[in-house]
Design an enzyme around this catalytic site. Structure first.
Site, short mmCIF file in Angstrom:
data_model
loop_
_atom_site.label_atom_id
_atom_site.label_comp_id
_atom_site.label_asym_id
_atom_site.label_seq_id
_atom_site.Cartn_x
_atom_site.Cartn_y
_atom_site.Cartn_z
N SER A 29 -1.58 62.63 178.14
CA SER A 29 -0.12 62.82 178.13
C SER A 29 0.25 63.73 179.30
O SER A 29 -0.62 64.38 179.89
CB SER A 29 0.31 63.46 176.81
OG SER A 29 -0.16 64.80 176.77
N ASP A 82 -0.12 58.40 179.18
CA ASP A 82 0.61 58.18 177.93
C ASP A 82 2.00 58.81 178.04
O ASP A 82 2.13 59.97 178.44
CB ASP A 82 -0.20 58.84 176.79
CG ASP A 82 0.33 58.52 175.42
OD1 ASP A 82 0.90 57.42 175.24
OD2 ASP A 82 0.17 59.36 174.50
N HIS A 83 3.02 58.05 177.70
CA HIS A 83 4.41 58.54 177.67
C HIS A 83 4.87 59.23 178.96
O HIS A 83 5.40 60.36 178.91
CB HIS A 83 4.63 59.51 176.50
CG HIS A 83 4.61 58.82 175.16
ND1 HIS A 83 5.63 58.03 174.72
CD2 HIS A 83 3.67 58.80 174.19
CE1 HIS A 83 5.32 57.54 173.52
NE2 HIS A 83 4.12 57.99 173.18
N GLU A 140 8.33 50.85 176.75
CA GLU A 140 8.67 51.04 175.32
C GLU A 140 10.11 50.65 175.05
O GLU A 140 11.01 50.98 175.81
CB GLU A 140 8.45 52.52 174.94
CG GLU A 140 8.80 52.81 173.48
CD GLU A 140 8.39 54.21 173.05
OE1 GLU A 140 7.34 54.70 173.49
OE2 GLU A 140 9.15 54.82 172.27
N HIS A 173 4.65 59.32 165.38
CA HIS A 173 3.60 60.18 165.95
C HIS A 173 3.33 61.35 165.01
O HIS A 173 4.23 61.82 164.32
CB HIS A 173 4.08 60.78 167.28
CG HIS A 173 4.16 59.82 168.41
ND1 HIS A 173 5.30 59.66 169.18
CD2 HIS A 173 3.25 58.96 168.94
CE1 HIS A 173 5.07 58.78 170.13
NE2 HIS A 173 3.84 58.33 170.01
N GLY A 174 2.10 61.84 165.03
CA GLY A 174 1.78 63.07 164.31
C GLY A 174 1.33 62.83 162.88
O GLY A 174 1.03 61.71 162.49
N GLY A 195 1.29 56.08 167.27
CA GLY A 195 1.32 56.84 166.03
C GLY A 195 0.44 56.24 164.95
O GLY A 195 0.78 56.27 163.77
N ASN A 224 -2.76 53.47 169.61
CA ASN A 224 -2.84 54.87 170.08
C ASN A 224 -3.23 55.84 168.97
O ASN A 224 -2.61 55.84 167.90
CB ASN A 224 -1.47 55.29 170.61
CG ASN A 224 -1.14 54.67 171.94
OD1 ASN A 224 -1.79 53.72 172.37
ND2 ASN A 224 -0.13 55.20 172.60
N THR A 229 -3.47 62.34 166.81
CA THR A 229 -3.52 63.34 165.73
C THR A 229 -4.85 63.36 164.98
O THR A 229 -5.38 64.43 164.67
CB THR A 229 -2.35 63.10 164.75
OG1 THR A 229 -1.14 63.21 165.50
CG2 THR A 229 -2.33 64.11 163.63
P1 13P Z 1 -0.77 59.90 166.68
O1 13P Z 1 -0.81 61.31 167.16
O2 13P Z 1 0.10 59.74 165.50
O3 13P Z 1 -2.12 59.34 166.52
O4 13P Z 1 -0.06 59.04 167.85
C1 13P Z 1 -0.71 58.94 169.09
C2 13P Z 1 0.14 58.21 170.07
O5 13P Z 1 0.88 57.33 169.72
C3 13P Z 1 0.01 58.57 171.49
O6 13P Z 1 1.03 58.03 172.26
#
Ligand code: 13P
Length: 274
Positions: free
Chosen positions: A42, A74-75, A126, A170-171, A199, A220, A223
């Site tokens: 990220s 990522d993002h 996205e 996410h998370g 997520g 992805n 977490t």
């Molecule tokens: P998580 O942290 O929920 O696994 O999501 C990761 C993610 O989507 C990274 O872009």
């Protein structure tokens, strides 16, 4: 990597890494299981480690790996950061402009696709919003991807894969998190295009399998890596209060990540696909 996964109905795990140990754990699990893998950083991870430091680690290890490793941003929130990663040698970038109006998201994605082509790299875009928190990305409510917009976007953007909002978050799990498979199915039927599930930590294996059946090819995970690492470190330090060799302590975390990644690769059905 992506077209093959799409044809053969499996997904490639995209694991977030932040340092040497997470990168080693992800790549060694993929090597052990002969699976292709995506190692992603990220913007916050690049800021934390220092851009050149983290890039050096991931590109160095990817190059030496015995399985195909895509190094992915990522993002990415701007054309600038995507360009910086492509110039440094990333083979794929995500440009996350989902909060912009559709036309602006599309036009800037087209701009990045043009640049990425010069490097032979892929682009993830996205549409719709993913709930929860992921480093610099934050959304409290889901914004489900509009099927009509998805059709237009995949036809016009030139992106390689599309991340969708289907109620995913996410998370750690959120109270209002629920995957809308009906929407995923509609998007897939209308676009026939490889899709990305963000997520995916703590998502049940049965739901992952269903998502793959509906065209998800990149999944992805961040977490679950963080939880495995921090839990293992806490346990190790509690059980070994006299050990102060940082390599032993962090090594326990690295091993925990290895097992999480291996388990995900098995659920994603990419074992032996390298
Ligand atoms: P998580 O942290 O929920 O696994 O999501 C990761 C993610 O989507 C990274 O872009």
């Amino acid at each position: 990597m992506i077209p093959q996964a799409y044809r053969q109905h499996y997904a490639v795990g995209a694991f977030n890494v932040t340092n040497i140990e997470t990168t080693q754990a992800v790549i060694s699990a993929a090597e052990e299981l002969k699976s292709p893998v995506i190692v992603q950083t990220s913007e916050k991870a690049l800021d934390y480690a220092g851009f050149d430091n983290l890039v050096g680690i991931v590109l160095g290890m990817a190059k030496k790996s015995t399985v195909p490793v895509v190094v992915h941003l990522d993002h990415g929130r701007s054309v600038d950061i995507a360009k910086k990663c492509l110039t440094a040698g990333y083979s794929s970038v995500m440009i996350d402009l989902n909060k912009l109006p559709f036309a602006d998201n599309l036009s800037r994605t087209i701009e990045i696709v043009k640049i990425a082509k010069q490097y032979g790299a892929s682009v993830e875009a996205e549409l719709g919003g993913i709930m929860g928190r992921e480093d610099y990305v934050k959304n409290s409510a889901p914004r489900l991807t509009d099927v009509g917009e998805a059709v237009q976007f995949v036809q016009r953007s030139g992106a390689t894969v599309l991340a969708v909002g289907i109620g995913n978050a996410h998370g750690v799990p959120m109270a209002n998190e629920k995957l809308h498979f009906d929407i995923l199915e509609k998007i897939q039927k209308a676009t026939n295009f490889p899709l990305v599930l963000h997520g995916a930590s703590s998502t049940a294996a049965s739901e992952i399998t269903k998502a793959i059946r509906l065209g998800v090819v990149k999944i992805n995970i961040d977490t679950d890596i963080r939880l495995a690492f921090s839990t293992a470190l806490r346990k190790f330090m509690h059980a070994n209060p006299d050990i102060y060799d940082t390599r032993e302590i962090i090594g326990a975390g690295r091993e925990a990540i290895y097992h999480v990644v291996a388990k995900k690769i098995s659920i994603f059905n990419s074992i032996g696909k390298a």
